[in-house]
Design an enzyme around this catalytic site. Structure first.
Site: not given
Lengths: 141, 119
Positions: B39, B77-79, B82
């Protein structure tokens, strides 16, 4: 939190294209693709950084975002060029790096290679399309 | 076939996440494998457990989490994306994990096909 999953990618080299189609500001796509490109360099894959449509504006010289109140990230493209040079100089790794611009998109916007912050290959749409067809993975926005 | 999926939009403004979910489900039903869903961009909002759609509508945050658990799909989820959008461990929905962009490139290398959903 779910546990980390690792896939075996040892020795696999694929063709990755990062396709930039959006103007540098107005949406976040250009900046976040650039972050993708910079991280991907560590994986030593064949890499094509491509610009078409309004994406060619991302690498236009002389950007000034002061009035927008946003960070001008165009200097970060210099790192893309450095990664390309590193890949070309690294004799241990046979890796292809290309930076390409679709000719029609560039010309429709009144731009020429001299207007761009990167040293690019200019490809007509048909060749650009053929290059896309050779890719294993195309990531863009 | 082994698929990697990239979801580039949040669960409401665009249909991208719905399409990605339907694709993943259909692929699994046909006997394929989905290794990882990554994501990125506003797609990180698919992992926000505080999201509360109206009760007569689908809840993609929950649906993704359930699909991930049921079929052992790694939902990442991409940090960097995010943190910008306020998605942190304390609001992370069940079944998701936060990690780096390298996870996207890794699944691109490992999967037979990487399918991108978004504008």
């Amino acid at each position: 939190m779910s546990e980390e999953v690792v896939f075996d990618t040892e020795g696999v080299r694929k063709n990755f294209m990062f396709l930039n189609r959006k103007a540098p500001y107005g949406t976040i796509y250009a900046l976040e693709i650039l972050e993708m490109i910079l991280i991907s360099a560590a994986f030593e894959q064949n890499t094509t950084v491509a610009f078409m449509d309004d994406g060619v504006y991302q690498i236009k010289k002389g950007q000034n975002t002061k009035a927008l109140g946003m960070k001008n990230f165009s200097p970060m493209y210099g790192v893309v060029e450095m990664e390309k040079e590193d890949a070309e100089e690294d004799e241990d790794v046979e890796m292809v790096w290309r930076i390409v611009v679709e000719q029609e998109s560039m010309e429709a916007r009144g731009l020429s290679p001299e207007d761009l912050v990167l040293d690019v290959e200019v490809l007509p749409a048909a060749e650009f399309g053929a290059l896309m067809a050779q890719q294993d993975v195309i990531l863009g926005g | 076939m082994k698929f990697g999926i990239l979801v580039n939009e949040g669960p409401f403004t665009h249909q991208a996440s719905d399409s990605a979910y339907q694709f993943a489900k259909a692929a699994i039903e046909k006997g394929h494998e989905v290794l990882r869903v990554f994501f990125y961009y506003d797609g990180v909002n698919n992992a926000n457990k505080l999201s509360e759609p109206q009760s007569d509508d689908r809840n993609l945050v929950k649906l993704w989490g359930e699909l991930g658990k049921e079929h052992n799909i790694d939902l990442v989820v991409c940090i960097a994306a995010a943190l910008r959008r306020g998605i942190k461990q304390d609001v992370l929905a069940d079944g998701f994990r936060i990690s780096g962009l390298g996870q996207l490139i890794e699944v691109g290398i490992a999967a037979d096909r990487t399918v991108v959903f978004g504008d």
